[in-house]
Design an enzyme around this catalytic site. Structure first.
Site, PDB file in Angstrom:
ATOM      1  CB  VAL A 174      -0.992  -0.010   1.192  1.00 28.87           C
ATOM      2  CG1 VAL A 174      -0.294  -0.107   2.539  1.00 28.87           C
ATOM      3  CG2 VAL A 174      -1.898   1.204   1.165  1.00 28.87           C
ATOM      4  CE  LYS A 194      11.829  -9.605   0.565  1.00 28.11           C
ATOM      5  NZ  LYS A 194      12.373 -10.160   1.817  1.00 28.11           N
ATOM      6  CG  HIS A 207      -3.886 -10.424  15.263  1.00 26.85           C
ATOM      7  ND1 HIS A 207      -4.946 -11.146  15.746  1.00 26.85           N
ATOM      8  CD2 HIS A 207      -4.407  -9.394  14.561  1.00 26.85           C
ATOM      9  CE1 HIS A 207      -6.072 -10.581  15.340  1.00 26.85           C
ATOM     10  NE2 HIS A 207      -5.782  -9.512  14.617  1.00 26.85           N
ATOM     11  NE  ARG A 249      -1.124  -2.481  13.607  1.00 29.24           N
ATOM     12  CZ  ARG A 249      -1.859  -3.262  12.810  1.00 29.24           C
ATOM     13  NH1 ARG A 249      -2.390  -2.764  11.713  1.00 29.24           N
ATOM     14  NH2 ARG A 249      -2.053  -4.518  13.082  1.00 29.24           N
ATOM     15  NE  ARG A 256      -5.000  -6.009  16.421  1.00 27.06           N
ATOM     16  CZ  ARG A 256      -4.857  -5.788  15.138  1.00 27.06           C
ATOM     17  NH1 ARG A 256      -3.675  -5.545  14.639  1.00 27.06           N
ATOM     18  NH2 ARG A 256      -5.898  -5.825  14.338  1.00 27.06           N
ATOM     19  CD  GLN A 262      -8.090 -12.108   7.904  1.00 19.58           C
ATOM     20  OE1 GLN A 262      -8.725 -12.028   8.945  1.00 19.58           O
ATOM     21  NE2 GLN A 262      -7.583 -13.248   7.470  1.00 19.58           N
ATOM     22  CB  SER A 289      -0.852  -0.428   9.641  1.00 18.89           C
ATOM     23  OG  SER A 289      -1.758  -1.466   9.808  1.00 18.89           O
ATOM     24  CD  GLU A 337     -10.116  -4.305  12.892  1.00 17.82           C
ATOM     25  OE1 GLU A 337      -9.311  -5.207  13.127  1.00 17.82           O
ATOM     26  OE2 GLU A 337     -10.009  -3.546  11.930  1.00 17.82           O
ATOM     27  CD  GLU A 361       4.180  -4.097   9.315  1.00 18.45           C
ATOM     28  OE1 GLU A 361       3.298  -4.317   8.450  1.00 18.45           O
ATOM     29  OE2 GLU A 361       4.514  -4.931  10.175  1.00 18.45           O
ATOM     30  CG  ASP A 392      14.567  -7.768   3.315  1.00 17.04           C
ATOM     31  OD1 ASP A 392      14.338  -8.542   4.258  1.00 17.04           O
ATOM     32  OD2 ASP A 392      14.673  -8.145   2.135  1.00 17.04           O
ATOM     33  CG  HIS A 437      -0.456  -8.834  13.340  1.00 14.01           C
ATOM     34  ND1 HIS A 437      -0.859  -9.533  12.222  1.00 14.01           N
ATOM     35  CD2 HIS A 437      -1.255  -7.733  13.404  1.00 14.01           C
ATOM     36  CE1 HIS A 437      -1.860  -8.886  11.634  1.00 14.01           C
ATOM     37  NE2 HIS A 437      -2.094  -7.784  12.322  1.00 14.01           N
ATOM     38  N   GLY A 495      -9.691  -4.028   7.925  1.00 10.51           N
ATOM     39  CA  GLY A 495     -10.088  -2.855   7.177  1.00 10.51           C
ATOM     40  C   GLY A 495      -9.191  -1.660   7.412  1.00 10.51           C
TER      41      GLY A 495
HETATM   42  C1  LIG Z   1      -2.665 -11.028   8.149  1.00  8.34           C
HETATM   43  C2  LIG Z   1      -2.601  -9.529   8.269  1.00  8.34           C
HETATM   44  C3  LIG Z   1      -3.759  -8.790   8.445  1.00  8.34           C
HETATM   45  C4  LIG Z   1      -3.703  -7.411   8.565  1.00  8.34           C
HETATM   46  N1  LIG Z   1      -4.867  -6.696   8.676  1.00  8.34           N
HETATM   47  C5  LIG Z   1      -4.808  -5.353   8.701  1.00  8.34           C
HETATM   48  C6  LIG Z   1      -6.002  -4.566   8.699  1.00  8.34           C
HETATM   49  O1  LIG Z   1      -7.105  -5.094   8.681  1.00  8.34           O
HETATM   50  N2  LIG Z   1      -5.869  -3.223   8.720  1.00  8.34           N
HETATM   51  C7  LIG Z   1      -4.659  -2.584   8.737  1.00  8.34           C
HETATM   52  O2  LIG Z   1      -4.618  -1.353   8.760  1.00  8.34           O
HETATM   53  N3  LIG Z   1      -3.529  -3.303   8.714  1.00  8.34           N
HETATM   54  C8  LIG Z   1      -3.570  -4.651   8.680  1.00  8.34           C
HETATM   55  N4  LIG Z   1      -2.406  -5.367   8.642  1.00  8.34           N
HETATM   56  C9  LIG Z   1      -1.136  -4.641   8.540  1.00  8.34           C
HETATM   57  C10 LIG Z   1      -0.976  -4.101   7.136  1.00  8.34           C
HETATM   58  O3  LIG Z   1      -1.450  -5.046   6.207  1.00  8.34           O
HETATM   59  C11 LIG Z   1       0.471  -3.791   6.840  1.00  8.34           C
HETATM   60  O4  LIG Z   1       1.042  -3.048   7.877  1.00  8.34           O
HETATM   61  C12 LIG Z   1       0.601  -2.997   5.549  1.00  8.34           C
HETATM   62  O5  LIG Z   1      -0.087  -3.629   4.516  1.00  8.34           O
HETATM   63  C13 LIG Z   1       2.059  -2.833   5.203  1.00  8.34           C
HETATM   64  O6  LIG Z   1       2.125  -2.230   3.948  1.00  8.34           O
HETATM   65  P1  LIG Z   1       3.522  -1.792   3.371  1.00  8.34           P
HETATM   66  O7  LIG Z   1       3.244  -1.111   2.078  1.00  8.34           O
HETATM   67  O8  LIG Z   1       4.297  -1.062   4.393  1.00  8.34           O
HETATM   68  O9  LIG Z   1       4.311  -3.183   3.144  1.00  8.34           O
HETATM   69  P2  LIG Z   1       3.887  -4.558   2.436  1.00  8.34           P
HETATM   70  O10 LIG Z   1       2.524  -4.551   1.896  1.00  8.34           O
HETATM   71  O11 LIG Z   1       4.248  -5.644   3.372  1.00  8.34           O
HETATM   72  O12 LIG Z   1       4.866  -4.612   1.186  1.00  8.34           O
HETATM   73  C14 LIG Z   1       6.258  -4.753   1.357  1.00  8.34           C
HETATM   74  C15 LIG Z   1       6.895  -4.774  -0.007  1.00  8.34           C
HETATM   75  O13 LIG Z   1       8.302  -4.598   0.147  1.00  8.34           O
HETATM   76  C16 LIG Z   1       8.970  -5.511  -0.707  1.00  8.34           C
HETATM   77  N5  LIG Z   1      10.306  -5.755  -0.167  1.00  8.34           N
HETATM   78  C17 LIG Z   1      10.661  -6.052   1.099  1.00  8.34           C
HETATM   79  N6  LIG Z   1      11.994  -6.172   1.190  1.00  8.34           N
HETATM   80  C18 LIG Z   1      12.494  -5.959  -0.058  1.00  8.34           C
HETATM   81  C19 LIG Z   1      13.789  -5.970  -0.612  1.00  8.34           C
HETATM   82  N7  LIG Z   1      14.886  -6.213   0.119  1.00  8.34           N
HETATM   83  N8  LIG Z   1      13.932  -5.731  -1.929  1.00  8.34           N
HETATM   84  C20 LIG Z   1      12.854  -5.497  -2.716  1.00  8.34           C
HETATM   85  N9  LIG Z   1      11.579  -5.466  -2.228  1.00  8.34           N
HETATM   86  C21 LIG Z   1      11.420  -5.692  -0.921  1.00  8.34           C
HETATM   87  C22 LIG Z   1       8.086  -6.733  -0.722  1.00  8.34           C
HETATM   88  O14 LIG Z   1       8.409  -7.519  -1.832  1.00  8.34           O
HETATM   89  C23 LIG Z   1       6.706  -6.067  -0.789  1.00  8.34           C
HETATM   90  O15 LIG Z   1       6.406  -5.728  -2.111  1.00  8.34           O
HETATM   91  C24 LIG Z   1      -2.448  -6.750   8.528  1.00  8.34           C
HETATM   92  C25 LIG Z   1      -1.286  -7.491   8.368  1.00  8.34           C
HETATM   93  C26 LIG Z   1      -1.348  -8.870   8.232  1.00  8.34           C
HETATM   94  C27 LIG Z   1      -0.080  -9.636   8.068  1.00  8.34           C
END
Ligand SMILES: Cc1cc2nc3c(=O)[nH]c(=O)nc-3n(C[C@H](O)[C@H](O)[C@H](O)COP(=O)(O)OP(=O)(O)OC[C@H]3O[C@@H](n4cnc5c(N)ncnc54)[C@H](O)[C@@H]3O)c2cc1C
Length: 529
Positions: free
Chosen positions: A17, A38, A234, A379, A283, A50, A384, A119, A368, A213, A344, A52
């Site tokens: 995101v 990656k 979680h 959190r 949580r 999941q 997030s 939540e 994140e 990473d 989590h 929201g």
């Molecule tokens: C099961 C689950 C349920 C969740 N439910 C919720 C929810 O309902 N509401 C909410 O707000 N949050 C929720 N979260 C948390 C939320 O989904 C995450 O915090 C958020 O999506 C993180 O987004 P991001 O863009 O930071 O990273 P991510 O979506 O994790 O993307 C990380 C990206 O970085 C790339 N990457 C990592 N290291 C490297 C590298 N060395 N080289 C190249 N690429 C790399 C990966 O390939 C990936 O594309 C949930 C998390 C989980 C695991």
């Protein structure tokens, strides 16, 4: 070694995101941008989300406000949120969600009458969702679709192993690895949007790519990090059996928002008398209560009773959870779901200001991996995704505002220095045993010994890079956890069970000249030091 004969204005590392929101905004602003991932574009934690997005959406029912959302976030953050960051990020939520809708995201209930649930830690119905419990999948689908239709440059299957800097210390590009070898990409700015570090633990809800990473890349580039000891567990991952390893399916908190009740193995309620919000307490409170009840009853899981919803409603409203339960032979409409806490969410990370700037010139972070001050010590659920949307956009705008064409050096070559690497399996086991819910100084020392039992290895493959990153991330988390001799938020110490006023401050971590994580002075209170 492949040296790409292009220098981009912005290289975004990560396509969740935060990364895709940033890349789309950067392209809109006229920057030449590439987004690197990656494995595949859809591989991160975003698609797993999941419950929201927590957002104060205009319209009925009345009674919610940004002030109320701020108040709930500050309570969950247990005294360590940066209130200015909280307010500015949450206030930007409705505009960020509108933008996502403009890109084509469809939320349950439609545009004007969007459905909201509750939540843990939320005192209002403000969590909007899509596809029942498939919110993250809808966000990833929308943003990836927008990126592809705008023909953004997407580099799949490239693992970033180093942020390259010029001789002034400014970011100049990335070192990349794939299964065939190494490469170098020139970039005037780099945005880390690499997600979390759940795979540091033996059992986690996180995607396989969540190996910390970004934290390691930032530390090695000289960036300041903070609040690393706050790893959120979680409360309710689906229990898959004793000693289950790797990614555990999540049972979203929104089920408790719809009335499901936590019971211990003998059928006694877990949350009665623990917190005024009962099963919808923050949580850390719920995960701590479950852990204590598991210890008291000598079991490794508890039960979540959602049978009042019935099979048909569970299948309609929570299709992902229903399918996960069915895959292990549980019908949640007829019997309680076995659940246990699992690693989590990384609440801390790379310190940024409220525009995504880190302490290293040309290096930005969002999502994140970043520590904006929004989450503090814990959190608030569903904050997030909102943070990723808001901060991804802002970071792109900061890159554009900081953009300078004055200097365009080719990137320096990667260092190729061997890196310390610990055994991944032993590391994950010891982090789960000693750095989960309920830590003490002896256990943290034991885990540090495992993280310190390294061999120096040349980083030749993406897997090597992950192992080195996990090793460094573990050492950094453990350094902060050992230093914080109190319990606060999701940092629960059995040898220091109470909060201490003198610890109502963040702990910052940097690397020393030997590459060892050390506490940084002055200790941060909020924002960039
Ligand atoms: C099961 C689950 C349920 C969740 N439910 C919720 C929810 O309902 N509401 C909410 O707000 N949050 C929720 N979260 C948390 C939320 O989904 C995450 O915090 C958020 O999506 C993180 O987004 P991001 O863009 O930071 O990273 P991510 O979506 O994790 O993307 C990380 C990206 O970085 C790339 N990457 C990592 N290291 C490297 C590298 N060395 N080289 C190249 N690429 C790399 C990966 O390939 C990936 O594309 C949930 C998390 C989980 C695991």
């Amino acid at each position: 070694m492949t040296i790409w004969d292009v220098t981009v204005d912005l290289a975004v590392v990560g396509t969740g995101v935060a990364g895709l929101t940033a890349a789309l905004r950067a392209a809109e602003l006229g920057l030449r941008v590439v987004a690197v991932t990656k494995t595949t574009v859809e591989d991160g934690n975003t698609r797993c989300a999941q419950g929201g997005i927590a957002v104060v959406w205009p319209g009925p029912p009345p009674g919610d406000s940004v002030d109320a959302h701020v108040a709930d976030t500050l309570v969950a953050g247990a005294g360590l949120c940066d209130e200015t960051a909280v307010r500015t990020i949450l206030a930007a939520g409705p505009a960020a969600v509108s933008e996502l809708k403009m890109h084509g995201a469809v939320f349950d209930g439609g545009w004007a009458d969007v459905h909201r649930t509750r939540e843990g830690g939320h005192r209002a119905y403000r969590v909007i969702h899509a596809g029942g419990d498939a919110t993250g999948a809808e966000i990833e689908r929308t943003l990836a679709g927008a990126a592809r239709s705008r023909q953004l440059m997407l580099l799949e299957g490239q693992s970033v192993s180093e942020v390259l800097r010029d001789d002034t210390g400014r970011v100049a590009g990335l070192a990349l690895l794939d299964e065939l070898g190494a490469g170098v990409l020139g970039a005037r700015a780099v945005l880390l949007a690499t997600g979390g570090l759940g795979q540091l633990y033996a059992a986690s809800t996180n995607a396989d790519v969540a190996t910390g990473d970004g934290l390691a890349l930032a530390l090695r580039a000289g960036a300041l990090t903070a609040d690393l000891e706050f790893v959120q567990f979680h409360p309710t991952a689906l229990y898959l059996g004793t000693g289950s390893r790797g990614r555990q399916p999540l049972v979203t908190e929104a089920i408790r928002g719809e009335g499901a009740v936590l019971l211990d193995i003998d059928g006694a309620p877990v949350m009665t008398g623990v917190h005024p919000l009962g099963g919808l307490a923050p949580r850390d409170v719920v995960a701590g209560a479950i852990t204590r009840r598991m210890a008291a009853t000598g079991t490794d899981h508890v039960l979540l009773d959602a049978t009042h919803l019935g099979s048909a409603e569970l299948r309609r409203r929570f299709p992902t959870v229903h399918a996960a339960c069915a895959s292990v032979g549980v019908d949640p409409g007829c019997e309680p779901i076995p659940v246990a806490p699992a690693a989590h969410y990384q609440c801390g990370g790379v310190v940024t200001d409220t525009s995504g700037r880190t302490t290293v010139p040309g290096l930005y972070a969002a999502g994140e991996v970043a520590r904006t001050g929004l989450h503090g010590a814990n959190r608030l659920a569903s904050n997030s995704l909102l943070e990723g949307l808001v901060m991804g956009r802002r970071a792109a705008e900061a890159v554009a505002a900081d953009f300078t064409v004055s200097r365009c050096p080719g990137p320096p070559l990667p260092s190729h220095e061997p890196r310390p690497v610990a055994d991944r399996d032993a590391l994950q086991q010891s982090m789960s045993a000693h750095a989960g819910i309920g830590r003490d100084s002896a256990g943290l020392a034991a885990a540090s010994a495992v993280a310190g039992a390294t061999t120096r290895r040349r980083i030749r493959t993406p897997h090597d890079a992950e192992d080195a990153g996990l090793t460094l991330a573990a050492a950094a988390v453990l350094a902060a956890a050992a230093a914080r001799t109190e319990s606060r938020g999701c940092h629960l110490r059995t040898d220091h069970p109470r909060s201490a006023e003198r610890w109502r401050r963040s702990i910052a971590v940097v690397l020393d000249d030997d590459g060892t994580p050390v506490l940084a002075e002055p200790v941060l209170i909020g924002g960039v030091a």
